[in-house]
Design a protein around this motif. Structure first.
Motif, short mmCIF file in Angstrom:
data_model
loop_
_atom_site.label_atom_id
_atom_site.label_comp_id
_atom_site.label_asym_id
_atom_site.label_seq_id
_atom_site.Cartn_x
_atom_site.Cartn_y
_atom_site.Cartn_z
N ARG A 137 0.81 -1.22 0.00
CA ARG A 137 0.00 0.00 0.00
C ARG A 137 0.84 1.27 0.00
O ARG A 137 0.47 2.25 -0.61
N ASP A 186 3.57 1.78 -1.41
CA ASP A 186 4.45 1.76 -2.58
C ASP A 186 3.96 2.66 -3.73
O ASP A 186 4.68 2.88 -4.67
N TRP A 187 2.75 3.18 -3.66
CA TRP A 187 2.17 3.94 -4.76
C TRP A 187 2.60 5.40 -4.73
O TRP A 187 2.58 6.04 -3.69
N ARG A 188 3.02 5.90 -5.89
CA ARG A 188 3.52 7.28 -6.01
C ARG A 188 2.83 7.98 -7.17
O ARG A 188 2.46 7.35 -8.15
N SER A 189 2.75 9.30 -7.07
CA SER A 189 2.28 10.08 -8.21
C SER A 189 3.40 10.09 -9.25
O SER A 189 4.55 9.75 -8.95
N TYR A 230 0.92 -2.04 -12.77
CA TYR A 230 1.54 -1.18 -11.78
C TYR A 230 0.99 0.24 -11.80
O TYR A 230 1.53 1.13 -11.14
N VAL A 231 -0.08 0.46 -12.55
CA VAL A 231 -0.69 1.79 -12.68
C VAL A 231 -2.12 1.74 -12.16
O VAL A 231 -2.87 0.83 -12.48
N ARG A 232 -2.49 2.73 -11.34
CA ARG A 232 -3.85 2.87 -10.85
C ARG A 232 -4.32 4.29 -11.13
O ARG A 232 -3.59 5.24 -10.91
N LEU A 281 -1.48 6.90 -10.11
CA LEU A 281 -0.49 6.39 -9.18
C LEU A 281 0.26 5.23 -9.83
O LEU A 281 -0.34 4.42 -10.54
N ILE A 282 1.55 5.15 -9.56
CA ILE A 282 2.39 4.08 -10.08
C ILE A 282 3.09 3.41 -8.90
O ILE A 282 3.60 4.08 -8.01
N SER A 283 3.13 2.09 -8.93
CA SER A 283 3.85 1.35 -7.91
C SER A 283 5.35 1.54 -8.16
O SER A 283 5.85 1.22 -9.25
N GLU A 284 6.05 2.03 -7.15
CA GLU A 284 7.49 2.26 -7.30
C GLU A 284 8.24 0.95 -7.54
O GLU A 284 9.02 0.83 -8.48
#
Length: 81
Positions: A9, A11-14, A51-53, A60-63
């Motif tokens: 959770r 791990d998600w970044r703009s 890996y994209v939401r 948001l992208i999972s790093e």
């Protein structure tokens, strides 16, 4: 057949935050926000989609997922780097 694990959770970044992390303290930009947006726009065809939401207009992208994807992405397609 490859399986993708579910990113954590936290791990998600703009896109902007991920670009800042990827570039770190580099004097010259390694991967721009523009390049990241290009990869996100083409996520369905380049394999980045897991890996994209998208939450409304927020992306948001999972790093960790991004780094996994980057390690497996064909070198000839990294023309933005």
């Amino acid at each position: 057949m490859t399986t993708t694990s579910c990113p954590a959770r936290h791990d998600w970044r703009s896109i902007a935050a991920l670009a800042e992390i990827v570039n770190g303290d580099a004097k010259k930009t390694t991967l721009s926000e523009h390049a990241l947006r290009h990869y996100v726009r083409n996520a369905d065809t380049n394999g980045l989609a897991p890996y994209v939401r998208k939450l409304g207009r927020k992306i948001l992208i999972s790093e960790s997922g991004f780094y996994d994807w980057l390690r497996g992405y064909p070198e000839q397609n990294l023309h933005y780097l």
